[in-house]
Design a protein around this motif. Structure first.
Motif, PDB file in Angstrom:
ATOM      1  N   TYR A 126      -3.209  11.406  11.511  1.00 12.88           N
ATOM      2  CA  TYR A 126      -4.025  11.727  10.335  1.00 12.88           C
ATOM      3  C   TYR A 126      -4.152  13.230  10.148  1.00 12.88           C
ATOM      4  O   TYR A 126      -4.108  13.741   9.022  1.00 12.88           O
ATOM      5  N   GLU A 127      -4.287  13.960  11.250  1.00  7.75           N
ATOM      6  CA  GLU A 127      -4.507  15.406  11.158  1.00  7.75           C
ATOM      7  C   GLU A 127      -3.220  16.201  10.974  1.00  7.75           C
ATOM      8  O   GLU A 127      -3.229  17.248  10.319  1.00  7.75           O
ATOM      9  N   HIS A 128      -2.107  15.707  11.524  1.00  7.34           N
ATOM     10  CA  HIS A 128      -0.891  16.523  11.526  1.00  7.34           C
ATOM     11  C   HIS A 128       0.228  16.006  10.627  1.00  7.34           C
ATOM     12  O   HIS A 128       1.174  16.738  10.348  1.00  7.34           O
ATOM     13  N   ASP A 129       0.139  14.759  10.191  1.00 13.08           N
ATOM     14  CA  ASP A 129       1.131  14.214   9.259  1.00 13.08           C
ATOM     15  C   ASP A 129       0.378  13.378   8.227  1.00 13.08           C
ATOM     16  O   ASP A 129       0.656  12.193   8.044  1.00 13.08           O
ATOM     17  N   ASN A 130      -0.570  14.034   7.549  1.00 13.06           N
ATOM     18  CA  ASN A 130      -1.561  13.328   6.754  1.00 13.06           C
ATOM     19  C   ASN A 130      -0.947  12.499   5.635  1.00 13.06           C
ATOM     20  O   ASN A 130      -1.330  11.343   5.429  1.00 13.06           O
ATOM     21  N   THR A 131      -0.010  13.063   4.903  1.00 14.35           N
ATOM     22  CA  THR A 131       0.565  12.359   3.752  1.00 14.35           C
ATOM     23  C   THR A 131       1.225  11.051   4.172  1.00 14.35           C
ATOM     24  O   THR A 131       0.965   9.987   3.595  1.00 14.35           O
ATOM     25  N   ALA A 132       2.059  11.117   5.186  1.00 16.89           N
ATOM     26  CA  ALA A 132       2.748   9.915   5.656  1.00 16.89           C
ATOM     27  C   ALA A 132       1.756   8.906   6.224  1.00 16.89           C
ATOM     28  O   ALA A 132       1.906   7.691   6.024  1.00 16.89           O
ATOM     29  N   PHE A 133       0.741   9.394   6.918  1.00 19.80           N
ATOM     30  CA  PHE A 133      -0.247   8.497   7.515  1.00 19.80           C
ATOM     31  C   PHE A 133      -1.028   7.751   6.435  1.00 19.80           C
ATOM     32  O   PHE A 133      -1.254   6.542   6.540  1.00 19.80           O
ATOM     33  N   MET A 134      -1.446   8.465   5.385  1.00 20.28           N
ATOM     34  CA  MET A 134      -2.198   7.826   4.309  1.00 20.28           C
ATOM     35  C   MET A 134      -1.354   6.781   3.589  1.00 20.28           C
ATOM     36  O   MET A 134      -1.833   5.694   3.247  1.00 20.28           O
ATOM     37  N   VAL A 135      -0.085   7.086   3.368  1.00 18.20           N
ATOM     38  CA  VAL A 135       0.815   6.126   2.727  1.00 18.20           C
ATOM     39  C   VAL A 135       0.978   4.891   3.607  1.00 18.20           C
ATOM     40  O   VAL A 135       1.013   3.756   3.108  1.00 18.20           O
ATOM     41  N   ARG A 136       1.051   5.105   4.923  1.00 22.59           N
ATOM     42  CA  ARG A 136       1.238   3.988   5.866  1.00 22.59           C
ATOM     43  C   ARG A 136       0.121   2.950   5.748  1.00 22.59           C
ATOM     44  O   ARG A 136       0.353   1.746   5.860  1.00 22.59           O
ATOM     45  N   TRP A 137      -1.124   3.391   5.493  1.00 21.27           N
ATOM     46  CA  TRP A 137      -2.272   2.475   5.474  1.00 21.27           C
ATOM     47  C   TRP A 137      -2.753   2.145   4.070  1.00 21.27           C
ATOM     48  O   TRP A 137      -3.724   1.427   3.896  1.00 21.27           O
ATOM     49  N   GLN A 138      -2.070   2.658   3.057  1.00 22.45           N
ATOM     50  CA  GLN A 138      -2.495   2.471   1.672  1.00 22.45           C
ATOM     51  C   GLN A 138      -2.555   1.008   1.271  1.00 22.45           C
ATOM     52  O   GLN A 138      -3.525   0.543   0.662  1.00 22.45           O
ATOM     53  N   ALA A 139      -1.533   0.251   1.614  1.00 26.31           N
ATOM     54  CA  ALA A 139      -1.473  -1.154   1.210  1.00 26.31           C
ATOM     55  C   ALA A 139      -2.562  -1.977   1.884  1.00 26.31           C
ATOM     56  O   ALA A 139      -3.179  -2.850   1.248  1.00 26.31           O
ATOM     57  N   GLU A 140      -2.839  -1.715   3.153  1.00 23.83           N
ATOM     58  CA  GLU A 140      -3.872  -2.473   3.856  1.00 23.83           C
ATOM     59  C   GLU A 140      -5.261  -2.163   3.308  1.00 23.83           C
ATOM     60  O   GLU A 140      -6.101  -3.053   3.177  1.00 23.83           O
ATOM     61  N   ASP A 141      -5.511  -0.910   2.981  1.00 23.72           N
ATOM     62  CA  ASP A 141      -6.788  -0.560   2.348  1.00 23.72           C
ATOM     63  C   ASP A 141      -6.922  -1.241   0.985  1.00 23.72           C
ATOM     64  O   ASP A 141      -7.996  -1.730   0.625  1.00 23.72           O
TER      65      ASP A 141
END
Length: 334
Positions: free
Chosen positions: A218-233
């Motif tokens: 979340y802190e160091h690769d924020n964009t990719a991390f947010m995309v990874r959990w977007q569908a579950e949210d």
């Protein structure tokens, strides 16, 4: 500015996340009290859930987030009352906050000299239609606790100074967190929280490693991390919205109402707030599960979080309050 940590990416703490979801389905449940270790995701969870929820419609610039132009207070002095989408507000109430900062302040001098009601809104105004988060809630000063009790009861904030009076809506989901080792919560405020959960740091290495990995990503690769959990949210959000629509249609058998009353009597909870909160939480759990009829299973699922903080202390029983509730549920409901 980074988006809040994804709600679906929070590792463990299932009871805390479930309590947050239930209050998002039915805000009248009355908020969540989270007691436990520091660094267990308490503040992360409330910000994550608020960010997950759909935006609210509010008049731009309105200090109390009014949904319609006709509801904007006169003292707001807004000329342009356009409605726009805004994120669900999450407002922090810090320890040591003055009464004026919490409730708002009246400018007496301006009122007397110009005949105008000059009002500077406080934290309660900004939290309207959102979340009010209080860390270390058990350390709040008594006069602030009294203010919160009044507002939680009425859903309205009233500021009176020198014969002048200002009122505005203040309806929010109250979320408090703290460490019980640092002080107890006043019983009057404790009873105002609909649900209470206990959290602890994970005890196994694998879970702790997963927490570290996700936070680091979340802190160091924020964009990719947010995309990874977007569908579950998004799936959780859709399920909450579907549950909200179904809430008014759920069937509640009289037998289940009897179960609720009998359970609270067996636990010795004071008043009827326990029964009402248990019923609301069970209904929210039922529609979250996609059911149309309330059953004993839903009562069992939410009884500990709805009742553990309402029990009288029993010096002869060393079991925790959650264990006592679970044991009594088994005795009463089978």
């Amino acid at each position: 500015m980074k988006q809040p940590f994804p709600f679906s990416a929070i590792v463990g703490q299932e009871e805390m996340k479930q309590a947050m979801i239930l209050t998002a389905i039915d805000a009248s449940i009355g908020g969540v009290l989270v007691f436990g270790d520091r660094g267990t995701g308490k503040s992360t969870a409330v910000r994550a859930l608020a960010a997950l929820l759909p935006p609210i419609s509010a008049v731009q610039g309105c200090p109390v987030n009014s949904q319609f132009a006709k509801d904007v207070p006169d003292w707001a002095n807004l000329n342009d009352k356009q409605v726009a989408a805004m994120p669900t507000p999450v407002i922090d109430l810090p320890l040591g906050a003055t009464e004026d900062r919490v409730t708002g302040a009246l400018d007496i001098e301006k009122a007397l000299t110009k005949g105008e009601k000059a009002f500077q809104p406080g934290l309660l105004a900004r939290a309207n239609r959102g979340y009010l988060y209080i860390d270390e809630v058990n350390l709040l000063e008594d006069h602030i606790v009294d203010l919160l009790l009044d507002v939680a009861q009425s859903g309205e904030n009233v500021v009176e100074r020198e014969g002048l009076s200002i009122r505005h809506p203040a309806r929010f989901v109250l979320v408090g967190s703290g460490n019980p080792e640092e002080g107890e919560l006043r019983p009057q405020l404790l009873d105002r929280f609909g649900l209470s959960v206990e959290v602890a740091s994970p005890k196994d290495v694998a879970t702790r490693v997963e927490v570290i990995k996700r936070r680091d990503a979340y802190e160091h690769d924020n964009t990719a991390f947010m995309v990874r959990w977007q569908a579950e949210d998004a799936a959780i959000r859709d399920r909450i919205l579907k549950a909200r629509r179904a809430l008014a249609k759920i069937t509640t058998p009289d037998a289940v109402l009897s179960d609720v009353a009998e359970l609270c009597l067996a636990l010795g909870s004071d008043g009827l707030r326990g029964e009402l909160t248990l019923l609301k939480a069970a209904r929210a759990q039922a529609v979250w599960d996609g059911k149309r009829k309330l059953t004993r299973d839903h009562i069992r699922a939410v009884a500990p979080m709805a009742l553990r903080h309402r029990l009288r202390r029993d010096p002869l029983d060393e079991a925790g309050s959650g264990t006592r509730v679970t044991r009594t549920v088994e005795e009463v409901l089978g």
